[in-house]
Design an enzyme around this catalytic site. Structure first.
Site, short mmCIF file in Angstrom:
data_model
loop_
_atom_site.label_atom_id
_atom_site.label_comp_id
_atom_site.label_asym_id
_atom_site.label_seq_id
_atom_site.Cartn_x
_atom_site.Cartn_y
_atom_site.Cartn_z
N HIS A 1 -13.69 -20.19 24.66
CA HIS A 1 -13.37 -20.48 26.07
C HIS A 1 -14.40 -19.84 26.99
CE1 HIS A 1 -10.63 -20.90 29.63
NE2 HIS A 1 -11.25 -19.79 29.99
N GLU A 2 -14.74 -18.58 26.75
CA GLU A 2 -15.70 -17.88 27.61
C GLU A 2 -17.10 -18.47 27.47
OE1 GLU A 2 -14.60 -16.14 29.87
OE2 GLU A 2 -12.58 -15.85 29.10
N HIS B 1 -17.43 -21.53 29.56
CA HIS B 1 -17.71 -21.24 30.97
C HIS B 1 -19.21 -21.07 31.20
CE1 HIS B 1 -13.84 -21.11 32.86
NE2 HIS B 1 -13.37 -20.13 32.10
N GLU C 1 -10.92 -24.14 34.42
CA GLU C 1 -10.18 -23.49 33.34
C GLU C 1 -9.68 -24.53 32.34
OE1 GLU C 1 -9.89 -20.29 32.65
OE2 GLU C 1 -11.12 -19.85 34.41
#
Length: 274
Positions: A136-137, A140, A203
């Site tokens: 997930h990070e 980003h 997100e």
């Protein structure tokens, strides 16, 4: 992301923000005709975001330590290297911090990013769940979300200043100054509503990208459940500005609910498992 409704919503918000920004630039151009529109655009698009980026990255990384490639941290390095290779990213710098709550965030730009993981998170999650958080990070960073949000915040500042000068020029005296100041705050808050809409959208995108790279959404969904439950009754040590970067914003205040940077955790989990 394949969700057409979310893409359409993102496009509409982007157009509104650009219109607000361009309108503010025209106000400055009319009030300071000697400067010119192009320098004003350059200042608000390049100089201001660059300064915010440098300051924001420095503030986010205060109190962090470089993550050693040994012991309990070795698996974090291994999964980050593997996922970065799959995403076509340079492996970001890994740092660790005692946040008081299980959490993680990414900052910086693609090619020069930093991922911070809390010790509480490493102790709480299983390996596949931790991999989901790392993915997930990294998403980003891959999607340049930090830069996107900085640009959005810069629009809010430009609109706020333009509103102040526009109202200030309409009258004189201390009363007019107070009205102008109040109007600038309201204008920035209204603009930030649209910026937060972009944040919530990003997100969902990062969740979806993580699901694709780890092969399933269930590990990240389980991680979000554990992070949410593990944060209850515990106080976070990170600043509010850093909380907005985290995979889960643990600030449950009324103001945070009105200007939320994250979608409801339940909806994220539902989408990951759908």
């Amino acid at each position: 992301m394949r969700n057409t409704q979310l893409k359409l919503r993102m496009a509409i918000v982007g157009v509104i923000l650009f219109a607000l920004y361009f309108g503010a630039a025209l106000v400055f151009d009319a009030m300071f005709p000697g400067i010119g529109l192009l320098p004003i655009l350059a200042l608000s698009i390049i100089v201001l975001p660059a300064a915010q980026y440098k300051l924001g990255k420095w503030m986010a990384l205060r109190g962090t330590e470089e993550m050693p490639n040994e012991g309990q941290y070795r698996q974090v390095h291994e999964m980050t290297e593997s996922l970065s290779r799959d995403m076509g990213l340079d492996k970001p710098k890994l740092v660790v911090q005692d946040m008081g709550v299980p959490n993680a965030f990414a900052t910086g730009r693609k090619g020069a990013g930093v991922v911070c993981v809390s010790n509480e998170l490493i102790q709480l999650l299983e390996r596949d769940e931790l991999e989901g958080v790392i993915a997930h990070e990294l998403a980003h960073l891959n999607n340049r979300d930090t830069i996107t949000m900085i640009l959005g915040q810069s629009v809010g500042m430009v609109v706020s200043y333009a509103t102040f000068f526009l109202v200030r020029e309409s009258g004189e005296g201390a009363g007019n100054f107070i009205v102008a100041y109040a109007a600038s705050i309201v204008a920035q808050m209204l603009t930030m509503i649209f910026v937060m809409a972009i944040s919530r959208y990003r997100e969902y995108v990062a969740d979806d990208d993580a699901r694709q790279y780890i092969g399933s959404g269930d590990p990240l969904a389980r991680a979000l459940e554990k992070i949410s439950k593990g944060s209850e009754g515990r106080e976070s040590n990170v600043d509010d500005s850093v909380s907005a970067l985290c995979i889960l914003n643990t600030d449950r205040s009324t103001l945070q609910q009105l200007f939320s940077t994250h979608p409801p955790t339940e909806k994220r989990i539902e989408k990951l498992r759908s």
